[in-house]
Design a protein around this motif. Structure first.
Motif, PDB file in Angstrom:
ATOM      1  N   PHE A   5     103.451  55.187   0.434  1.00  0.00           N
ATOM      2  CA  PHE A   5     104.646  55.867   0.959  1.00  0.00           C
ATOM      3  C   PHE A   5     104.559  55.951   2.474  1.00  0.00           C
ATOM      4  N   ASP A   6     103.374  56.193   3.011  1.00  0.00           N
ATOM      5  CA  ASP A   6     103.082  55.868   4.419  1.00  0.00           C
ATOM      6  C   ASP A   6     102.712  54.392   4.406  1.00  0.00           C
ATOM      7  N   SER A   7     103.425  53.454   4.931  1.00  0.00           N
ATOM      8  CA  SER A   7     104.683  53.522   5.621  1.00  0.00           C
ATOM      9  C   SER A   7     105.683  52.517   5.062  1.00  0.00           C
ATOM     10  N   SER A  49     109.599  64.005  -9.492  1.00  0.00           N
ATOM     11  CA  SER A  49     109.558  63.839  -8.031  1.00  0.00           C
ATOM     12  C   SER A  49     110.430  62.657  -7.594  1.00  0.00           C
ATOM     13  N   TRP A  50     110.877  62.689  -6.342  1.00  0.00           N
ATOM     14  CA  TRP A  50     111.737  61.615  -5.822  1.00  0.00           C
ATOM     15  C   TRP A  50     111.635  61.552  -4.298  1.00  0.00           C
ATOM     16  N   PHE A  51     112.096  60.442  -3.751  1.00  0.00           N
ATOM     17  CA  PHE A  51     112.242  60.362  -2.293  1.00  0.00           C
ATOM     18  C   PHE A  51     113.478  59.529  -1.941  1.00  0.00           C
ATOM     19  N   THR A  52     114.044  59.847  -0.787  1.00  0.00           N
ATOM     20  CA  THR A  52     115.128  59.044  -0.219  1.00  0.00           C
ATOM     21  C   THR A  52     114.881  58.942   1.285  1.00  0.00           C
ATOM     22  N   GLY A  58     113.386  56.072  -4.334  1.00  0.00           N
ATOM     23  CA  GLY A  58     112.578  55.830  -5.523  1.00  0.00           C
ATOM     24  C   GLY A  58     112.096  57.130  -6.135  1.00  0.00           C
ATOM     25  N   GLY A  59     111.126  57.011  -7.026  1.00  0.00           N
ATOM     26  CA  GLY A  59     110.585  58.175  -7.739  1.00  0.00           C
ATOM     27  C   GLY A  59     109.458  58.830  -6.957  1.00  0.00           C
ATOM     28  N   ASP A  60     108.449  59.294  -7.662  1.00  0.00           N
ATOM     29  CA  ASP A  60     107.359  60.070  -7.054  1.00  0.00           C
ATOM     30  C   ASP A  60     106.745  59.314  -5.862  1.00  0.00           C
ATOM     31  N   PRO A  61     106.968  59.823  -4.621  1.00  0.00           N
ATOM     32  CA  PRO A  61     106.594  59.011  -3.456  1.00  0.00           C
ATOM     33  C   PRO A  61     105.090  58.810  -3.296  1.00  0.00           C
TER      34      PRO A  61
END
Ligand SMILES: NC(=O)c1ccc[n+]([C@@H]2O[C@H](COP(=O)([O-])OP(=O)(O)OC[C@H]3O[C@@H](n4cnc5c(N)ncnc54)[C@H](OP(=O)(O)O)[C@@H]3O)[C@@H](O)[C@H]2O)c1
Length: 392
Positions: A145-147, A313-316, A334-337
């Motif tokens: 997720f990074d990066s 969990s999610w991220f945008t 996506g889902g759990d980052p």
């Protein structure tokens, strides 16, 4: 050393730190999604736990086992010599990561990690970039997720904009997720090393060649209400802007004058203020060793959010790009980052380095620079969204 000459190595891919929290998720992802005939191995410091992990994986019996300790250079060298690509989760990287990068740079082995530690990225550049260029090794940091969403998201956004003109991109991250003991330990360790982080950045800029004829910046930005995304925007001092800036330096497509700003997007002002206060408090605690140890002990290495928590969990990441009279809105989601999606990004990046037809690069390179289109395609196929969004 040409990449072809490495096909005689016993493994296409070695996963080091396979028994850790994100290591186990990555091993499972690889076991479930790897192409037929993948020659791969699980590596770590405890052979018994590696064997237990292998036994728990679907089709896992096909994976080899390699024992290595992050503190034993000879074993790491042997590990690097056995693989075309080494993916490592062994962090905090600034404490445990240096010897493996050295071994990969020296043996021409492609290397990727999950670091979010700017100090480690800068130290690695100064110490190993030149040798990796000589051997042809690609050293790719921050492949979780990074990066990845930020680096590939900006790459995707830039390509929706005209060529050859000054461009600006702002990224706004929103997420609902929990973190692991390993992430907490790495973050506290980096927060406690502020001076060393700045020294490493200065040392890097002394070694890095100037960029002739182009300008690339990633200023911190100021807190503000960002009407374009309908949220409070708080500057986010993660490793991401540094990675995006390096992609922009490496790739002409980002134009003659490129600027990236990186923010957390929070809808409600009290939540934004609470977030700033919480980050400030953790940064202050990290400066005091006894308090840091107590905070670190709240989550042990190997522990992380449950499958139920991860499923919610999610991220945008929303991007607003401008240049040449155009404005574009894009989104990566996506889902759990931190864990499920990080394991996916990490495993797909490793497979991408091992098998895809990629631009010729070597030395310390970013995900966008080394794998831009191929990795974006893999992640889309694996369920991560990259799209041009409607205007707000
Ligand atoms: N970029 C991102 O978005 C992202 C997301 C998630 C995690 N991360 C980073 O990834 C790293 C791992 O996180 P995690 O939650 O998986 O941590 P973890 O569960 O504590 O796993 C750490 C791994 O390192 C291994 N290890 C520690 N010391 C070692 C040594 N001397 N020799 C060999 N192996 C050693 C551990 O081995 P044992 O199993 O034998 O203890 C374990 O496999 C952290 O640095 C974290 O910050 C980044």
């Amino acid at each position: 050393m040409s990449r072809m000459s490495r096909t005689d190595r016993p493994y296409d891919l070695v996963l080091f730190g396979a028994t850790g929290f994100v290591g186990t998720l990555t091993a499972r992802y690889l076991a479930e999604h790897a192409p037929d005939g993948l020659r791969w191995a699980l590596a770590g410091r405890d052979e018994r736990r590696l064997e237990e992990l292998r036994a728990s994986l679907p089709g896992g019996a096909g994976a080899g086992i390699l024992r290595a300790d992050a503190a034993e250079p000879a074993g790491l060298r042997a590990l690097a010599e056995h693989a075309r690509v080494v993916a490592t989760t062994v962090g905090p990287y600034v404490l445990h990561g240096g010897e493996l990068v050295a071994a990969c740079a020296d043996t021409g082995t492609d290397y990727l990690d999950l670091t979010g530690e700017p100090e480690f990225v800068d130290l690695t550049y100064v110490r190993h970039d030149a040798r990796a260029r000589e051997t042809g090794a690609r050293l790719v940091h921050a492949c979780g997720f990074d990066s990845v969403p930020h680096d590939l998201g900006v790459y995707f956004t830039v390509r929706q904009l005209p060529e050859g003109v000054p461009l600006t991109v702002d990224g706004y991250v929103s997420a609902d997720a929990a973190f692991s003991g390993g992430t907490l330990a790495s973050a506290l360790n980096q927060l406690a090393r502020g001076r060393r982080m700045l020294a490493a950045a200065r040392d890097r800029s002394r070694h890095e060649p100037r960029l002739p004829g182009r300008r690339v910046t990633a200023p911190a930005g100021a807190p503000r209400f960002a009407a374009e995304v309908g949220a409070w925007a708080l500057p986010l001092p993660t490793v991401d802007p540094q990675i995006v800036r390096r992609s922009a330096r490496a790739l002409e497509r980002y134009g003659p004058d490129f600027r990236y700003r990186h923010y957390a997007a929070v809808r409600r002002l009290p939540v934004a203020l609470g977030g700033v206060a919480a980050v400030g408090a953790v940064a202050a605690v990290a400066q005091l060793p006894p308090a840091r140890r107590r905070l670190s002990a709240l989550l042990q290495p190997g522990e992380g959010p449950s499958a139920q928590r991860r499923a919610k969990s999610w991220f945008t990441v929303r991007f607003v790009g401008e240049g040449g009279g155009r404005r574009v809105f894009t989104e990566v989601a996506g889902g759990d980052p931190g864990y499920d999606e990080t394991a996916k990004m990490f495993a797909e990046a490793a497979l991408c380095l091992a098998f895809d037809d990629l631009p010729e690069t070597a030395g310390q390179v970013t995900t966008a620079q080394a794998m831009g289109d191929a990795l974006t395609g893999r992640l889309r196929a694996a369920g991560i969204t990259f799209r041009v969004a409607a205007r707000r």
